[in-house]
Design a protein around this motif. Structure first.
Motif, PDB file in Angstrom:
ATOM      1  N   LEU A 216       0.775  -1.307  -0.124  1.00 33.83           N
ATOM      2  CA  LEU A 216       0.003  -0.261   0.041  1.00 33.83           C
ATOM      3  C   LEU A 216       1.082   1.263   0.181  1.00 33.83           C
ATOM      4  O   LEU A 216       1.732   1.362   0.828  1.00 33.83           O
ATOM      5  N   SER A 217       0.710   1.921  -0.950  1.00 39.25           N
ATOM      6  CA  SER A 217       1.452   3.286  -0.948  1.00 39.25           C
ATOM      7  C   SER A 217       0.863   4.512  -1.836  1.00 39.25           C
ATOM      8  O   SER A 217      -0.108   4.149  -2.431  1.00 39.25           O
ATOM      9  N   THR A 218       1.346   5.724  -0.962  1.00 38.40           N
ATOM     10  CA  THR A 218       0.377   6.663  -1.589  1.00 38.40           C
ATOM     11  C   THR A 218       1.080   7.130  -3.082  1.00 38.40           C
ATOM     12  O   THR A 218       2.159   6.676  -3.323  1.00 38.40           O
ATOM     13  N   LYS A 219       0.357   7.538  -3.780  1.00 39.13           N
ATOM     14  CA  LYS A 219       0.497   7.933  -5.173  1.00 39.13           C
ATOM     15  C   LYS A 219       1.896   8.840  -5.129  1.00 39.13           C
ATOM     16  O   LYS A 219       2.533   8.772  -6.106  1.00 39.13           O
ATOM     17  N   GLY A 220       1.955   9.814  -4.460  1.00 32.26           N
ATOM     18  CA  GLY A 220       2.894  10.711  -4.301  1.00 32.26           C
ATOM     19  C   GLY A 220       4.343  10.020  -4.083  1.00 32.26           C
ATOM     20  O   GLY A 220       5.371  10.600  -4.258  1.00 32.26           O
ATOM     21  N   HIS A 221       4.205   8.950  -3.375  1.00 29.73           N
ATOM     22  CA  HIS A 221       5.396   8.207  -3.032  1.00 29.73           C
ATOM     23  C   HIS A 221       6.418   8.047  -4.075  1.00 29.73           C
ATOM     24  O   HIS A 221       7.493   7.645  -3.840  1.00 29.73           O
ATOM     25  N   GLN A 222       5.478   7.834  -5.145  1.00 27.08           N
ATOM     26  CA  GLN A 222       6.666   7.343  -6.353  1.00 27.08           C
ATOM     27  C   GLN A 222       7.647   8.484  -6.840  1.00 27.08           C
ATOM     28  O   GLN A 222       8.763   8.230  -7.381  1.00 27.08           O
ATOM     29  N   SER A 223       7.555   9.710  -6.231  1.00 27.56           N
ATOM     30  CA  SER A 223       8.372  10.927  -6.496  1.00 27.56           C
ATOM     31  C   SER A 223       9.338  11.071  -5.641  1.00 27.56           C
ATOM     32  O   SER A 223      10.283  11.877  -5.911  1.00 27.56           O
ATOM     33  N   TYR A 224       9.649  10.036  -4.566  1.00 25.85           N
ATOM     34  CA  TYR A 224      10.665  10.394  -3.628  1.00 25.85           C
ATOM     35  C   TYR A 224      10.987   8.984  -2.947  1.00 25.85           C
ATOM     36  O   TYR A 224      10.078   8.042  -3.148  1.00 25.85           O
ATOM     37  N   ARG A 225      12.299   9.019  -2.506  1.00 26.59           N
ATOM     38  CA  ARG A 225      12.738   7.659  -1.566  1.00 26.59           C
ATOM     39  C   ARG A 225      13.063   8.281  -0.250  1.00 26.59           C
ATOM     40  O   ARG A 225      13.284   9.529  -0.240  1.00 26.59           O
ATOM     41  N   LYS A 226      13.087   7.545   0.672  1.00 26.44           N
ATOM     42  CA  LYS A 226      13.245   8.143   2.123  1.00 26.44           C
ATOM     43  C   LYS A 226      14.539   8.749   2.350  1.00 26.44           C
ATOM     44  O   LYS A 226      14.269   9.788   2.832  1.00 26.44           O
ATOM     45  N   TRP A 227      15.482   8.420   1.509  1.00 24.63           N
ATOM     46  CA  TRP A 227      16.692   9.138   1.954  1.00 24.63           C
ATOM     47  C   TRP A 227      16.839  10.520   1.415  1.00 24.63           C
ATOM     48  O   TRP A 227      18.030  11.071   1.726  1.00 24.63           O
ATOM     49  N   GLN A 228      16.021  10.651   0.560  1.00 21.67           N
ATOM     50  CA  GLN A 228      16.016  11.968  -0.091  1.00 21.67           C
ATOM     51  C   GLN A 228      15.420  13.001   0.601  1.00 21.67           C
ATOM     52  O   GLN A 228      15.130  14.267   0.135  1.00 21.67           O
ATOM     53  N   THR A 229      14.658  12.632   1.706  1.00 17.31           N
ATOM     54  CA  THR A 229      13.767  13.622   2.679  1.00 17.31           C
ATOM     55  C   THR A 229      14.310  13.930   3.827  1.00 17.31           C
ATOM     56  O   THR A 229      14.863  13.196   4.289  1.00 17.31           O
ATOM     57  N   GLU A 230      13.456  14.783   4.480  1.00 14.58           N
ATOM     58  CA  GLU A 230      13.376  15.124   5.823  1.00 14.58           C
ATOM     59  C   GLU A 230      12.203  15.263   6.234  1.00 14.58           C
ATOM     60  O   GLU A 230      10.976  15.419   5.740  1.00 14.58           O
ATOM     61  N   LYS A 231      11.946  15.027   7.455  1.00 16.12           N
ATOM     62  CA  LYS A 231      10.652  15.052   8.209  1.00 16.12           C
ATOM     63  C   LYS A 231      10.306  16.186   9.179  1.00 16.12           C
ATOM     64  O   LYS A 231      11.455  16.614   9.787  1.00 16.12           O
ATOM     65  N   VAL A 232       9.474  17.044   9.122  1.00 13.71           N
ATOM     66  CA  VAL A 232       9.147  18.152  10.005  1.00 13.71           C
ATOM     67  C   VAL A 232       7.743  17.718  10.788  1.00 13.71           C
ATOM     68  O   VAL A 232       6.748  17.693  10.036  1.00 13.71           O
ATOM     69  N   LEU A 233       7.735  17.803  12.138  1.00 15.51           N
ATOM     70  CA  LEU A 233       6.655  17.593  12.882  1.00 15.51           C
ATOM     71  C   LEU A 233       5.737  18.806  13.056  1.00 15.51           C
ATOM     72  O   LEU A 233       6.422  20.045  13.409  1.00 15.51           O
ATOM     73  N   THR A 234       4.605  18.781  12.750  1.00 12.51           N
ATOM     74  CA  THR A 234       3.455  19.970  12.978  1.00 12.51           C
ATOM     75  C   THR A 234       2.443  19.661  13.208  1.00 12.51           C
ATOM     76  O   THR A 234       2.135  18.191  13.637  1.00 12.51           O
ATOM     77  N   THR A 235       1.343  20.403  13.148  1.00 10.85           N
ATOM     78  CA  THR A 235       0.027  20.093  13.568  1.00 10.85           C
ATOM     79  C   THR A 235      -0.953  20.397  12.305  1.00 10.85           C
ATOM     80  O   THR A 235      -0.795  21.320  11.619  1.00 10.85           O
ATOM     81  N   CYS A 236      -1.889  19.529  12.175  1.00  9.76           N
ATOM     82  CA  CYS A 236      -2.872  19.500  11.192  1.00  9.76           C
ATOM     83  C   CYS A 236      -3.613  20.769  11.134  1.00  9.76           C
ATOM     84  O   CYS A 236      -4.072  21.485  12.152  1.00  9.76           O
ATOM     85  N   PRO A 237      -3.863  21.398   9.916  1.00 15.99           N
ATOM     86  CA  PRO A 237      -4.338  22.666   9.613  1.00 15.99           C
ATOM     87  C   PRO A 237      -6.112  22.610   9.660  1.00 15.99           C
ATOM     88  O   PRO A 237      -6.627  23.721   9.241  1.00 15.99           O
ATOM     89  N   HIS A 238      -6.510  21.419   9.818  1.00 15.46           N
ATOM     90  CA  HIS A 238      -7.959  21.332   9.543  1.00 15.46           C
ATOM     91  C   HIS A 238      -9.020  21.431  10.848  1.00 15.46           C
ATOM     92  O   HIS A 238      -8.887  22.622  11.292  1.00 15.46           O
ATOM     93  N   CYS A 239      -9.570  20.206  11.241  1.00 15.74           N
ATOM     94  CA  CYS A 239     -10.364  20.533  12.439  1.00 15.74           C
ATOM     95  C   CYS A 239      -9.777  20.746  13.740  1.00 15.74           C
ATOM     96  O   CYS A 239      -8.300  20.804  13.545  1.00 15.74           O
ATOM     97  N   GLY A 240     -10.427  20.911  14.782  1.00 16.39           N
ATOM     98  CA  GLY A 240     -10.092  21.152  15.850  1.00 16.39           C
ATOM     99  C   GLY A 240      -9.265  19.916  16.818  1.00 16.39           C
ATOM    100  O   GLY A 240      -9.055  20.280  17.878  1.00 16.39           O
ATOM    101  N   THR A 241      -9.265  18.847  16.088  1.00 16.16           N
ATOM    102  CA  THR A 241      -8.649  17.790  17.019  1.00 16.16           C
ATOM    103  C   THR A 241      -7.343  17.878  17.293  1.00 16.16           C
ATOM    104  O   THR A 241      -6.747  17.587  18.501  1.00 16.16           O
ATOM    105  N   GLY A 242      -6.601  18.543  16.282  1.00 16.94           N
ATOM    106  CA  GLY A 242      -5.253  18.745  16.549  1.00 16.94           C
ATOM    107  C   GLY A 242      -4.047  17.679  16.396  1.00 16.94           C
ATOM    108  O   GLY A 242      -3.286  17.384  17.023  1.00 16.94           O
ATOM    109  N   CYS A 243      -4.569  16.927  15.434  1.00 16.34           N
ATOM    110  CA  CYS A 243      -3.911  15.776  15.071  1.00 16.34           C
ATOM    111  C   CYS A 243      -2.183  16.029  14.742  1.00 16.34           C
ATOM    112  O   CYS A 243      -1.926  17.199  14.126  1.00 16.34           O
ATOM    113  N   GLN A 244      -1.202  15.513  15.276  1.00 17.44           N
ATOM    114  CA  GLN A 244       0.369  15.679  14.927  1.00 17.44           C
ATOM    115  C   GLN A 244       0.544  14.631  13.854  1.00 17.44           C
ATOM    116  O   GLN A 244       0.304  13.602  13.723  1.00 17.44           O
TER     117      GLN A 244
END
Length: 906
Positions: A216-244
């Motif tokens: 199972l893979s996102t369609k966007g995952h074809q454009s990158y490999r893990k070692w090419q990326t960095e991760k930035v922790l943030t908070t969702c911009p939609h409802c008030g749940t506040g998902c990280q």
């Protein structure tokens, strides 16, 4: 060695020669993780009970039966156990498992999107298994399912760990994915065996997030490999749940999202958070330069030109008509820091308290109502607390599986664990199918319903009289009023069965732990504040406040609508709900901000627009809001906007409201800035910059500082951290909040009054914020506009799962538009049959305020005589029809009830 006793409830064992002491009942895997020892897993998910299906966590127990090999995720740690996790016997067993898995696996690692981020690949490398030793039949090739708009499924890469099925069933609560077929034909399929697009899948993507391979893979995952990326922790911009979640960033561009183990979401996301939280950031429709309207047309301008025009326009009006001729609407989707500076700009530079935010049209009734009865207008308990170990959930006027999907999933989990669910809603929402009781009350009858519950509770001796005597006031008056609401009378008003009302009262009152969860179905009425106070009355009556698994819990709609209120974007309140009407508050903030402040209470947003139509409000600064789409009776909103002498809009896109502006300033998105959001449970969480702003965008707070400074009030900050330091200095409930402390993913829940204060999970423990809880004796009053001969149907409005608010963000994601492309009206099949309307046909809907055309969705979600619409879509916005009548206390509109006529189109 520590002995196991009932007192200690611990066991001590040896793992790879290391002595480990853990709580009794923990598994060997958990004990190893506590000791920092890694055991490989494919099927294990820490949030769920052990499955043991993949066998990769095999370990050796000295002296154990059958060769001593056990699965570490299912075997419990025992006293004096001796465990080996890397013996030759263990490694050989794991090699055999990997060999079996590869016998039915497509080895195309170089082209697989999971290359470098695949557990199977990692383990094969670690154990030296490069190919299978088995030959013969295998999974058939070319079975890839690409029908879902967001992700693909390839059974040739599936290891049958069942993570996807288990997270769908036990965490998302949908049970869409099942194991199908047998032998080498076995695969994970949506129920019914069809493709993903034809299934009941909500596209939450949680199955994709837990897949250990590239099956199972996102369609966007074809454009990158893990070692090419960095991760930035943030908070969702939609409802008030506040998902990280983590932004996955490649070459300065967001390419994907992964869930994080935040306190509100615990590694879950919804379709919007997973797939629609970043495409809008780089949309070609983003505003990149300021715009000035000249001769009726927008022209690009420099920031200097635009700021000069803004300052000249507002200064001219302020000089001619006074500061109270100006107003500002702040943004409930932007950060706390932006909102704080915005309201400070309005109060100091404009010299007016005419500042508000979109809570006015959604949860202002909660802010006012709960503040009056409890002393604080916020959610009393954390999300995990009210969806975890609880006996009964009373869900009133809330549709969380669509409006707050992760909270909705947690409620589904609670029901699976045995929690009884009472749904009180005019629609047959998704959760109604899992409810013990669904009371399908008529829209606008919440106060009568609550009075009916309280009548039963008092008459049957179920009230907590000790709690009432010790911690409340006003009970005698309440008792007298609710005596006039016996079940038969209330059942007639609400259109429900008398027996169901009595059963609901007993279930709620007798439960030890029973939270009330409500949303806009309670607040968006001409009696909205009274509806909120009725929820408070109910909880006070049975003593379910100030303790775990209880409380009164309004689910805030937008990602930072709680924060916008906290930061003082209100005509009644300075930051921290310090009252404008209190001279001491005026003096305090005058000293802190070193200026003389206007002591007059300002106008709400719902008062500003009518005042603009009357020529009383001359200038308006709108930051990130779109009232030309979101407010009721849009023809009057448009008239108000055109009546203004000067309008400034600061936003990401040229919204419908921005088209009326004299100056448009480009804002920057949450992904391009640092700051904080405060979620529905009062949890302050970090927002972190992941990418550079598009175009020439400035940080929003810097724009406000420039406007204020040029209007004569010098204001400047080095960054959002400095703003939070000022907030902490003037808001007692934020005194212990610092960016250093907010680096913890758990954030901080206000009140947090000192640097040693861990924050407040549950409000009103021991004592209410106002001292004693106040009962409000309230009579039921019908909605202001009910169906009649000319407009025979009742229309209510709300949200749906895929689109968010005006759609300004979600509509920039193609997959979202594929799933939810256009407007619709829900009709009962009896009404549709009478009018000759079939499912999917076009209809005309009219009210006393306007007419729209839309698509009919025929079924049984709404009662006969009722209908339902959203306001997400331009082709049929329900707010052309809704009624701009207001609650007397919070000045909140009655979105949930108006009268309409419906007719089929030829």
């Amino acid at each position: 060695m520590i002995e196991t006793t009932e007192k200690t409830m611990t066991v001590t064992l040896s793992i790879d020669g290391q002595e480990v002491t853990v709580a009794k009942g923990q598994t060997i895997l958990e004990a190893a993780q506590q000791a920092g020892i890694t055991i490989p897993t494919l099927c294990h998910l820490k949030e769920l009970s052990p499955d043991g299906s993949c066998r990769m966590c095999t370990v050796e127990v000295e002296g154990g039966r059958k060769g001593g090999l056990v699965t570490a995720c299912t075997a419990h740690a025992q006293e004096q156990m001796v465990i080996h996790t890397q013996s030759e016997k263990v490694r050989n067993a794991r090699r055999f498992i990997l060999d079996l898995l590869l016998s039915n696996h497509q080895l195309d690692c170089f082209t697989c999107s999971a290359n470098g981020d695949c557990r199977l690949q990692d383990y094969c490398l670690e154990y030296g298994v490069g190919a299978t030793s088995f030959t013969g039949k295998r999974q058939l090739p070319n079975q890839k399912d690409t029908s879902n708009p967001f992700f693909d499924y390839d059974p040739e890469k599936c290891v049958m760990c069942r993570r996807c099925a288990r997270v769908c069933q036990m965490r998302q609560g949908r049970d869409v994915i099942r194991t199908a077929n047998r032998g080498f034909d076995t695969k994970m399929l949506p129920c019914g065996g069809g493709n993903w697009s034809a299934s009941l899948c909500e596209s939450c993507g949680n199955c994709v997030s837990v897949c250990p391979t590239g099956a199972l893979s996102t369609k966007g995952h074809q454009s990158y490999r893990k070692w090419q990326t960095e991760k930035v922790l943030t908070t969702c911009p939609h409802c008030g749940t506040g998902c990280q979640f983590y932004f996955i960033v490649k070459d300065g561009k967001i390419v994907d999202v992964e869930p994080a183990d935040g306190p509100a979401n615990q590694n879950l996301l919804c379709v919007k958070g997973k797939f629609a939280s970043y495409k809008f950031v780089t949309s070609g429709e983003r505003l990149k330069q300021p715009l000035i309207k000249r001769n009726g047309q927008f022209e690009e301008a420099t920031w200097e030109e635009a700021l000069d025009a803004v300052v000249e326009g507002f200064s001219r009006l302020k000089e001619a008509y006074g500061g109270d001729s100006l107003a500002g609407f702040s943004c409930s989707r932007s950060t706390n820091e932006d909102n704080y500076v915005f309201q400070k700009m309005v109060r100091t530079a404009f010299q007016t308290n005419n500042v508000d935010n979109c809570a006015r049209v959604c949860h202002s009734a909660s802010v006012h109502g709960l503040a009056m009865t409890l002393g604080s207008g916020a959610m009393t308990n954390p999300i995990a607390d009210i969806t975890g170990d609880v006996d009964v959930i009373l869900l009133v006027g809330s549709n969380p599986t669509e409006a707050h999907p992760v909270i909705g999933a947690k409620i589904r989990q609670a029901v699976q664990r045995g929690t009884k669910l009472i749904v009180v809603d005019p629609r047959k929402i998704d959760l109604a199918h899992q409810a013990t009781l669904h009371l399908q009350i008529k829209a606008g009858t919440n106060v009568a319903f609550a009075n009916g519950l309280m009548h039963v509770i008092i008459e049957e001796g179920l009230a907590d009289m000790d709690f009432i005597a010790q911690r409340t006031e006003g009970f005698a008056a309440l008792r007298q009023v609710v005596a006039d609401y016996p079940p038969a009378k209330v059942a007639a008003i609400c259109g429900i069965a008398e027996a169901d009302l009595v059963a609901a009262a007993r279930l709620y009152a007798k439960a030890d732990k029973a939270p009330i969860i409500y949303c806009l179905g309670v607040t968006e009425h001409s009696s909205g504040t009274e509806g909120v106070m009725s929820m408070s009355n109910l909880a006070l009556l049975v003593g379910k406040l100030g303790r775990s698994g209880c409380g009164v819990n309004p689910l805030r709609g937008q990602n930072n609508v709680q924060g916008a209120c906290d930061m003082g974007c209100s005509p009644f309140d300075f930051p921290g709900y310090q009252k404008v009407a209190d001279p001491a508050t005026i003096e305090k903030f005058s000293r802190a901000w070193q200026t003389r402040l206007n002591p007059a209470i300002g106008l709400t947003s719902t008062q500003v627009l009518p005042a603009a139509s009357r020529g009383e409000i001359k200038g308006l600064y709108i930051f990130g809001e779109d009232p030309a789409v979101t407010d009721p009776d849009l023809s009057h909103v448009r008239h108000a906007l055109t009546s203004l002498e000067f309008l400034v809009v600061q936003d990401l896109f040229l919204t419908e409201t921005a088209k009326y502006a004299d100056v448009v300033l480009p804002g920057i998105s949450f992904a391009e800035k640092d700051g904080t959001f405060t979620n529905t449970e009062r949890r302050i969480q970090r927002v972190r910059q992941a990418v550079a702003p598009v175009g020439s965008g400035w940080e929003d707070f810097r724009v406000f500082c420039q406007v204020a400074t040029r209007m004569g009030y010098p204001m400047a900050y080095q960054g959002p951290q400095e703003i939070m330091e000022e907030i902490a200095s003037v808001v007692p409930t934020f005194a212990g909040v610092t960016y250093e402390r907010l680096e913890n993913i758990a954030g901080l829940q206000w009140p947090c009054r000192s640097l040693k204060d861990p924050g407040t999970a549950i409000m009103h423990v021991g004592e209410f914020a106002r001292g004693k809880g106040l009962f409000q004796a309230l009579h039921y009053h019908a909605a202001k506009e009910l169906p009649d001969a000319d407009y025979p149907y009742l229309l209510s409005t709300g949200r749906m799962l895929y689109q968010y608010n005006t759609g300004a963000m979600t509509k920039k994601t193609a997959g979202i538009n594929q799933l939810a492309p256009d407007s619709y009206i829900e009709l009962n099949r009896e009404d549709a049959q009478k009018m000759g309307i079939s499912d999917g046909s076009r209809v005309r809907v009219s009210s006393r305020r306007g007419t729209i055309e839309t698509r009919a969705v025929v079924g049984d979600k709404v009662l006969p005589g009722a209908s339902f619409m959203t306001f997400h879509f331009e082709d049929g916005n329900a707010n052309e029809l809704t009624n701009a009548v207001f609650d007397d206390i919070a000045i909140i509109p009655e979105y949930k009830v108006c009268a309409v006529a419906i007719e089929p189109l030829p």
